[in-house]
Write a protein that holds these residues in place. Structure first.
Motif, PDB file in Angstrom:
ATOM      1  N   GLN A1077       0.830  -1.203   0.000  1.00  0.00           N
ATOM      2  CA  GLN A1077       0.000   0.000   0.000  1.00  0.00           C
ATOM      3  C   GLN A1077       0.867   1.258   0.000  1.00  0.00           C
ATOM      4  O   GLN A1077       0.547   2.247  -0.669  1.00  0.00           O
ATOM      5  N   TRP A1078       1.971   1.218   0.735  1.00  0.00           N
ATOM      6  CA  TRP A1078       2.896   2.364   0.696  1.00  0.00           C
ATOM      7  C   TRP A1078       3.465   2.559  -0.697  1.00  0.00           C
ATOM      8  O   TRP A1078       3.539   3.685  -1.211  1.00  0.00           O
ATOM      9  N   CYS A1080       2.252   1.634  -3.617  1.00  0.00           N
ATOM     10  CA  CYS A1080       1.270   2.022  -4.636  1.00  0.00           C
ATOM     11  C   CYS A1080       0.763   3.447  -4.414  1.00  0.00           C
ATOM     12  O   CYS A1080       0.740   4.254  -5.353  1.00  0.00           O
ATOM     13  N   TRP A1081       0.364   3.757  -3.178  1.00  0.00           N
ATOM     14  CA  TRP A1081      -0.335   5.013  -2.945  1.00  0.00           C
ATOM     15  C   TRP A1081       0.607   6.160  -2.557  1.00  0.00           C
ATOM     16  O   TRP A1081       0.317   7.312  -2.843  1.00  0.00           O
ATOM     17  N   GLU A1082       1.721   5.852  -1.921  1.00  0.00           N
ATOM     18  CA  GLU A1082       2.610   6.920  -1.477  1.00  0.00           C
ATOM     19  C   GLU A1082       3.823   7.105  -2.374  1.00  0.00           C
ATOM     20  O   GLU A1082       4.328   8.225  -2.512  1.00  0.00           O
ATOM     21  N   LEU A1085       2.080   6.423  -7.015  1.00  0.00           N
ATOM     22  CA  LEU A1085       0.939   7.211  -7.476  1.00  0.00           C
ATOM     23  C   LEU A1085       1.282   8.697  -7.608  1.00  0.00           C
ATOM     24  O   LEU A1085       0.990   9.307  -8.650  1.00  0.00           O
ATOM     25  N   THR A1098      -5.005   7.809 -10.995  1.00  0.00           N
ATOM     26  CA  THR A1098      -5.334   6.444 -10.563  1.00  0.00           C
ATOM     27  C   THR A1098      -5.604   5.526 -11.741  1.00  0.00           C
ATOM     28  O   THR A1098      -5.485   4.299 -11.606  1.00  0.00           O
ATOM     29  N   ARG A1136      -4.822  -5.218  -3.952  1.00  0.00           N
ATOM     30  CA  ARG A1136      -4.562  -3.794  -4.169  1.00  0.00           C
ATOM     31  C   ARG A1136      -5.394  -3.272  -5.346  1.00  0.00           C
ATOM     32  O   ARG A1136      -5.877  -2.131  -5.309  1.00  0.00           O
ATOM     33  N   GLU A1139      -8.916  -2.767  -4.104  1.00  0.00           N
ATOM     34  CA  GLU A1139      -8.997  -1.541  -3.290  1.00  0.00           C
ATOM     35  C   GLU A1139      -9.019  -0.296  -4.177  1.00  0.00           C
ATOM     36  O   GLU A1139      -9.804   0.634  -3.952  1.00  0.00           O
ATOM     37  N   LEU A1140      -8.160  -0.294  -5.179  1.00  0.00           N
ATOM     38  CA  LEU A1140      -8.093   0.870  -6.055  1.00  0.00           C
ATOM     39  C   LEU A1140      -9.364   1.037  -6.859  1.00  0.00           C
ATOM     40  O   LEU A1140      -9.899   2.152  -6.989  1.00  0.00           O
ATOM     41  N   GLU A1143     -12.136   2.307  -4.675  1.00  0.00           N
ATOM     42  CA  GLU A1143     -11.948   3.731  -4.374  1.00  0.00           C
ATOM     43  C   GLU A1143     -12.290   4.596  -5.577  1.00  0.00           C
ATOM     44  O   GLU A1143     -12.950   5.632  -5.441  1.00  0.00           O
TER      45      GLU A1143
END
Length: 1558
Positions: A1077-1078, A1080-1082, A1085, A1098, A1136, A1139-1140, A1143
């Motif tokens: 998650q870190w 992919c999103w931090e 992305l 996204t 993941r 989740e994406l 969202e």
């Protein structure tokens, strides 16, 4: 009077008795006594009855007589002790024993085991004693279940008196009659493996034990019962016995699960068969069985008899195999096939039994086929020919098998070859008969398939030696030759060659086998060759001439130990004046003409023999020989073979050979050896110095005069050189040069370091590498360079791969599997690697890498001077990095890391590496190949990879300080750098912040410069984690993150992450989730796209995740890319993605629809992924199907609602299915399995998505109805799939709709699906026809198709539809025909998928109903389907191409009447011609079904005949002239005959040529 005994019971009794006799041979079985008690009760009691009657008068003589009486019973009936121990106990011992056991009164025992076993009530008096079985239901209900063993073991009965005989006999009969399932009884009492219990090594049934009923008694009993039953039925007793025997035989042989097998009998089946045949033999002895009737009855039920049954009939003398062969007209086909099957049985089923049966069959066939009688009858001659033909068929099968299976040998063929044994076949045949059989078989073998010509034999003869021949073929020849002498065999071979067309391969292999296994055959072959040559020159016969040459050459190919060389034989035959050719000029001309005719086909070695050892020719005819020699030399020049380069002592007629220089060295050694032994120069050398001067001066002398250090005392070589010099055979200048060279060699050797040239290269290299290690510390750069030159020279000996040539941009293959290098090269490479690591440690101990000399680069460049060495070095490094990482210590890791850096630097413009198998897209650099060897799938792999990369990068940064700024990046491997970018944040969470913030390293508060990472890596004082942290904070390391080639993009990160094995990961599941998650999103992305990120979009992240997931699933289908079975991180990445997607869906729902909908994003992405500009091919179709299968798995893991788009129109939310429908029509249609049908899961997913999306609209029910109406019109594939799976979909969708809409019923359109389903079920069940629902014809047809799928009993429903005359019902039938044709095609193309049966029959029924209507023809018109156009969106492209083939496949299986009616349908001829054209085009492009599944060529010819017949029957007015011209033009190129038929029959010529012209 006892009740009559049923014949079936008697057979069961006989079977049980014989089986128990076999069981007595295995006393370790605990169940033997129990089975004896139950199954031999009748035999013992019958014997008791007889003995009681005989000794009734002796009972009154007193106690002594009673004891004698009991002892007599005990002796005659020992097994009776198991049932009546008290009765047979002498005197009062039995009563005392009974009282001691407490058996004063009879006890009732509860029945147990099976329903047919009940307790036996003990007799209460002499007059009423009787052993019976209670059938009381109340008793059985009250009793608890007990086993038979427990029941019989606990039984105690009182002593019966003599008067009990009748009662005992009647009770025994009742006991036997009520055993309805004897096999079940045996299974209950016996073990878990009945086959082991009943197994016996002997196939002959044993006699019953003493005390049982004799075979004669039981046979008489069965015969008497048979006659009684035959009298009741009014049939002959022989017919009844044969019928009942065959029925019992079928019961034994064919069980339900073995009904269609041809395998051997099991051990239990074989035992039962033997017992049955023993009973049959007893009936035969009683005259109650006719063998002929038995065989007729058996053949009536068995189309192909079981060979093991036939052999047992022969073994038991019931029916001889010879009688069966003579009486059965169809014996040849089934006997040959059964013999082949029997040969194919594995030894696990009983090798000895198989050999015994085969030997029996072979012996009977040989005896019947080759036994000579003085006056054979016509029937005997016919049987003899039949047996010969059977043996020939099996022999031909054997030869075909030998030809097909060179390696490994066929076990079936080996087994039949063993039958060619005099000891096996001689049992049924005499010695003369065997000789005739073996002679016949040898002749058949030598003449089988004589397809090779003499020219083929000349060219291919060297491939037919004994060593290269099939072992099966040589074994066959050995078997056939064993009973003959060599002279007989060669005489037979000569007869065959003179009278038959032969298979030269078999003939020459036979000769080689004969020569190899018979040392005395050489003399006999010489005699045969002499006779052949004599006959050839006497009659100038070319046949005998070529035969002699071929046989002589074949013998020579086996080597001098077997037969003289060809050159020796040729000189002996034609080298002197006494040869056959020297008698006259005509003979000489005949020989030279023969040799000249062979020149175009001769291998070069034989031409050389003819030239060097030419035949003897008188001087006056020398010109004739010169003409042949000139022709032969011309041919040798064409073959690029030189006579001058031939050796002096080599047999040029042999195979292969050394190089020219190697042959000269061999000649020198041979000549020196002869000179040493004789003291004289050999005549061959003297002749070569005169007649072969080019070879003597250009090859022989340079090999002899090789410079060397001359010994003090002259050796044989020096003496030979001096002798040649004295004879003036060595030019003076050449001799002087040799002497000077030898003197210089002596001076050089005295001043040089003592390294013997005879030492092993490995030892020399070891010394040189040790000296190189010392020179690094003590020597100068010049000494180091000189030592590297010596090392390079030594390496060129081990790796002879053009060491002087620069490697350039060559391609080096790197095999990622097991190492393929020779052991010597592997040893040398290991030595080099160890030495490099030691040198690095020594050098770094004195100075850091940036202060050292360029020794490492110089050594690596030396190694890279040889491409073969580079290949071996790369292979070893790959093996160490990829497979043996755990065996490398810290010093090894440090040294190999530095070596990888220098290899990368030195090969930046050098050779490329191609991995085999190709796991990378193409050839890569050495550095990238070494990076690919490092895997990060497990915790151990990650730690090793991190340590090695830290060491390599630390060394590279330190070494780069000594070079200019622009060259420093050359010392940092990008692959190793990316590995650290992946591993360090994964293993050390504290480093993740620096990647996100891109902050610099913290400044030292004291202002001191922190030491570089190399210090920690080289000293080993700190841990590798500290070194990794130091490297991570290094300015140079941080600076490279902004360089494109050193950045780790999201796609590469996903590929690495997906290779991690979840079960052996260094992170736990929560830690891995947090890390992903870190990342992919931090990390990725927000990172800009040019740096490998997503730029905050996204959609890009979603696309990357989708790509990675699909690539992972597709790579698992490739063996070279498949990961471990412990599982990858695919579920985590899929989580993941979920989740994406969730969202993104929620974000779009709450913030309007200005951005593209998730449905558009997902389906457009997969459309672009699966679209290809490549031309359609089988490979492309398979690739598309695999990609769609992977996508479907991903799509099923995503929320179904995302696949349906919701849009706003005028403030109202509506469903938009256009994207989904296009996806189904364009992609899903091409990957359906089975064809034309979506899977149930996929169909449910689409429909659930539509219902969930409709729930977000204001009028949900209306939107669902509109959506389904659109599907019915625009997406027939989804319509057909929903109708097909509705029985499973209905409860799912109904439950979902109730949850979404508060308990409402399904919308009307979906209720219509339910109505269609019930309507179709009523028709399928034959219930009264109800009005068809108000649905489309395709929907009704799909429901009917599902109801009738796999059933052939839909005639009632079809009849009900046929009665309807409306257009709707006609369309339903046409659509139903289309769906059935699709099933028919699937069953033919993909039989392994289990397509529904009866599709072809249902097609025929539908065609019969539609034949008078032209609508069904529209199915086969691709452009004129009208209302039936939706079928184009149901079929795949492949099936659309195969519709012409389906048209004729369907029509050709119909009756002639139906074909005639079809031909009269309007527009039939047009459709037939178009389909025929399409069929021809299918054959031209090779897209027809495989011949193993159907017969396409047969269909093509039959289709042409049918079309020509239809053209002839069609009236000329049946087609317009314009259409006719179009058809003629289409057929003219593909089939002119059909085009001509169209022109002649449908467009006859006009009577007026002028009008025709106009």
């Amino acid at each position: 009077m006892s009740p009559p005994v049923e014949f079936g019971h008697l057979l069961k009794y006989r079977l049980a008795e014989q089986t128990l006799a076999r069981l007595q041979q295995r006393p370790n079985r605990q169940s033997v006594s129990v089975i004896h008690k139950m199954l031999l009760c009748y035999s013992e009691l019958c014997l008791i009855t007889k003995n009681v009657a005989e000794q009734q008068t002796e009972e009154e003589s007193g106690t002594q007589k009673e004891d004698d009486f009991k002892r007599g019973y005990r002796q005659r009936c020992p097994r009776l002790m198991y049932l009546f121990p008290d009765w047979l106990s002498p005197g009062p011992m039995g009563e005392e024993g009974a009282r001691r056991r407490g058996d004063s009164s009879p006890r009732s025992h509860r029945g147990g085991g099976r329903a047919h076993l009940h307790p036996v009530k003990a007799p209460s008096s002499v007059a009423q004693s009787r052993v019976g079985m209670s059938l009381s239901a109340s008793w059985g209900a009250a009793s608890e279940k007990r086993t038979l063993s427990g029941l019989l073991a606990g039984r105690v009965v009182k002593r019966p008196k003599q008067e009990d005989a009748g009662g005992l006999q009647q009770a025994a009969v009742q006991l036997l009659e009520q055993q309805q399932d004897l096999c079940a009884l045996l299974r209950e009492v016996g073990g878990t493996h009945p086959g082991n219990v009943f197994h016996t090594a002997s196939s002959e049934p044993k006699q019953t034990a003493p005390g049982g009923v004799s075979p004669a008694t039981s046979g008489a009993l069965m015969a008497r019962e048979l006659r009684r039953r035959a009298g009741q039925l009014g049939v002959p007793v022989a017919a009844l016995s044969a019928k009942m025997m065959v029925e019992r035989l079928k019961e034994i042989i064919v069980s339900e699960e073995e009904e269609h097998t041809r395998g051997p009998l099991t051990s239990s089946q074989r035992v039962q068969l033997c017992v049955l045949l023993e009973s049959s033999r007893e009936l035969l002895s009683q005259g109650a069985l006719c063998p002929k009737l038995l065989w007729q009855e058996y053949r009536r039920d068995q189309t192909v008899p079981h060979l093991e049954v036939v052999c047992h009939l022969h073994f038991y003398h019931i029916l001889s195999l010879r009688y069966i062969i003579e009486s059965d007209e169809d014996v040849r086909p089934w006997l040959v096939s059964r013999v082949k099957d029997l040969c194919g049985w594995t030894p696990a089923h009983g090798g000895e039994n198989t050999k015994k049966m085969l030997s029996t069959v072979a012996g009977v066939l040989v005896g019947s086929g080759f036994e000579l009688s003085p006056r054979p009858a016509a029937a005997d001659r016919k049987a003899s020919l039949l047996c010969c033909s059977v043996l020939d068929d099996v022999l031909f099968w054997l030869l075909d098998t030998v030809e097909r299976s060179l390696t490994p040998p066929c076990a079936a063929a080996e087994l039949w070859i063993e039958m060619f044994d005099a000891s096996l076949c001689g049992v049924s045949a005499s010695g003369e008969t065997l000789q005739r059989f073996f002679t016949h078989s040898l002749t058949q073998t030598l003449t089988y398939k004589p397809q090779l010509t003499v020219s083929d034999a000349i060219a291919l003869q060297s491939e037919w030696t004994f060593a290269k021949s099939s072992r099966l073929l040589t074994s066959l020849f050995r078997k056939l030759a064993v009973i003959f002498s060599v002279e007989q065999l060669l005489r037979r071979l000569q007869q065959v060659l003179e009278t038959h067309e032969v298979n030269w391969k078999h003939v020459l292999c036979f000769l080689s086998t004969l020569l190899v296994y018979n040392p005395c055959a050489q003399l006999s072959l010489r005699g045969l060759l002499s006779r052949l040559l004599s006959s050839a020159f006497e009659g100038y016969d070319l046949e005998n001439m070529i035969t002699a040459f071929l046989l002589a050459r074949q013998g020579a190919l086996e080597g001098p130990a077997v037969f003289p060389s060809y050159s020796t034989w040729f000189q002996m035959s034609f080298g002197g004046g006494s040869g056959h050719h020297a008698t006259s000029k005509k003979s000489l001309v005949f020989l030279l003409k023969f040799l000249s005719d062979l020149v175009p086909f001769e291998p070069p070695q034989y031409l050389k023999v003819h030239v060097l050892h030419s035949p003897y020719v008188p001087v006056k005819h020398r010109s004739l020989l010169m003409e042949y020699v000139s022709l032969a030399k011309t041919r040798l020049a064409d073959l690029k073979e030189s006579v001058e380069d031939m050796g002096l002592y080599k047999d040029v007629s042999g195979e292969g050979g050394a190089s020219l220089q190697g042959q000269a060295v061999q000649d020198v050694e041979k000549a020196v050896s002869l000179f040493d032994s004789t003291g004289r120069i050999s005549a061959t050398v003297m002749e070569a110095s005169i007649f072969r001067r080019p070879y003597f001066l250009g090859r022989f002398l340079p090999a002899l005069l090789t410079p060397r250090m001359l010994p003090v005392k002259a050796d044989a070589r020096m003496s030979f050189i001096e002798a040649l010099g004295k004879a003036d055979k060595i030019p003076a200048a050449q001799y002087s040069s040799y002497v000077e060279s030898c003197q210089k060699r002596r001076q050089t050797d005295v001043g040089a370091v003592r390294l013997d040239t005879n030492d092993e290269p490995v030892e020399v290299l070891s010394i040189q590498l040790q000296e190189f290690t010392q020179l690094l510390v003590e020597g100068s750069e010049g000494e180091v360079s000189a030592q590297l030159a010596r090392i390079s020279h030594t390496l060129s000996v081990v790796f002879p791969g053009r060491p002087a040539a620069p490697a350039g941009r060559t391609l080096v293959e790197l095999h990622t599997g097991p190492p393929l290098c020779p052991e010597l090269q592997v040893t040398v490479v290991n030595m080099i690697l160890r030495n490099f690591c030691q040198c690095l440690l020594n050098a770094c101990g004195a100075n850091p890498p940036n202060k050292q000399s360029a020794w490492a680069s110089a050594l690596v460049r030396t190694l890279l001077g040889n491409t073969q060495l580079l290949s071996g070095l790369m292979q070893r490094l790959w093996d160490l990095f990829h497979n043996q990482a755990s065996s490398l210590g810290a010093a090894h890791q440090l040294g190999l890391a530095a070596l990888a850096v220098h290899l990368h630097v030195c090969t930046s413009q050098g050779p490329l590496v191609q991995l085999v198998p190709p796991t990378l897209p193409g050839p890569v650099s050495v550095g990238e190949a070494l990076s690919a060897a490092l895997v990060c799938s497990t915790r151990g792999d990650m730690l090793f990879c991190a340590r090695l990369c830290v060491a390599a990068l630390s060394y590279g940064f330190c070494r780069g300080d000594s070079v200019p700024q622009e060259q420093r990046q050359d010392y940092v491997l990008s692959g190793f750098y990316k590995k650290l970018l992946f591993l360090v944040p994964r293993l050390f969470p504290e480093t993740r912040a620096s990647l996100v913030t891109a902050s610099g390293p913290p400044a030292d508060p004291r202002g001191q410069k922190a030491p570089g990472p190399w210090v920690g890596a080289a000293d080993g004082a700190g841990t590798w984690r500290e070194t990794a942290g130091s490297l991570w904070r290094h300015p140079g390391f941080r600076q490279l993150r902004h360089t494109p080639q050193y950045q780790l993009p999201l796609s590469e990160w996903l590929d690495m992450e997906l290779r991690v094995q979840r079960g052996e990961d260094a992170l736990s599941d929560p830690e891995r989730q947090e890390y992903q998650q870190w990342a992919c999103w931090e990390l990725y992305l927000p990172r800009p796209e040019e740096q490998g990120g997503c730029g905050g979009d996204t959609r890009i992240l979603c696309s990357q995740l989708l790509r990675a997931v699909l690539d992972q699933q597709l790579s698992n289908q490739r063996p070279e890319l498949r990961v471990s079975v412990t599982g990858t991180c695919l579920p985590d990445i899929l989580s993941r993605l979920q989740e994406l997607v969730y969202e993104m869906g929620v974000t779009d729902l709450h913030h309007g629809t200005s951005r593209p909908d998730m449905c558009d994003l997902l389906l457009e992405w997969v459309s672009q992924r699966c679209s290809s500009s490549a031309p359609a091919s089988v490979g492309a179709e398979l690739g598309l199907q695999r990609a769609l299968a992977a996508w479907n798995r991903v799509m099923l893991a995503l929320p179904a609602v995302l696949l349906v788009k919701v849009q706003s129109e005028g403030g109202r939310a509506t469903l938009d299915l256009d994207t989904l429908i296009e996806h189904v029509n364009q992609l899903q249609r091409r990957a359906c399995s089975p064809v034309g049908l979506l899977s149930c899961h996929l169909t449910s997913h689409f429909l659930r998505g539509a219902l969930c999306a409709a729930a977000r609209c204001g009028r949900s029910r209306e939107e669902v109805n509109k959506a389904w109406s659109q599907i019915c019109v625009s997406c027939p594939l989804l319509l057909v799939s929903a109708a097909h799976w509705w029985e499973r979909l209905s409860p799912v969708l109904a439950s979902l709709w109730r949850r979404l809409c508060g308990g409402e019923r399904l919308p009307e359109q979906l209720q219509l699906l339910e109505a269609c389903w019930h309507w179709a079920c009523r028709l399928e069940e034959g219930l009264p026809a109800a009005p068809a629902p108000a649905a489309g014809a395709l929907q009704l047809a799909a429901s009917l198709h599902r109801a009738w799928r796999g059933n052939v009993c839909g005639e009632q429903g079809l009849g009900a539809l046929r009665q309807e005359r409306s257009a709707l019902h006609r369309q339903v039938l046409v659509f139903l025909l289309f769906l059935c044709v699709e099933d028919h095609l699937s069953s033919l193309l993909y039989p392994q998928e289990g397509s529904p049966r009866g599709a072809a029959d249902l097609c025929s029924d539908l065609l019969l109903a539609l034949v008078d209507c032209a609508d069904w023809l529209l199915l086969f018109h691709p452009n004129e389907r009208g209302v039936y156009q939706p079928i184009a969106m149901v079929m795949s492209d492949e099936f659309t191409r195969l519709m012409p083939w389906a048209f004729y496949s369907l029509l050709l299986r119909q009756s002639a009447e139906l074909q005639s009616r079809a031909a009269r349908s309007p527009g039939f001829l047009l459709t037939a011609v178009l389909c025929y054209v399409g069929l021809l085009q299918l054959f031209l492009v090779g897209r027809v079904p495989q011949p193993g599944q159907v017969e396409p060529f047969g269909i093509l010819s039959l289709a042409k005949q049918f079309l020509l017949s239809a053209i002839a029957q069609t009236a000329p007015s049946g087609m317009s002239s314009i259409r006719l011209r179009e058809l003629e033009s289409q057929c003219s190129d593909l089939d002119p005959e059909v085009a001509a038929a169209l022109s002649v029959h449908l467009d006859p010529p006009s009577l007026s040529p002028e009008m025709d012209f106009l």
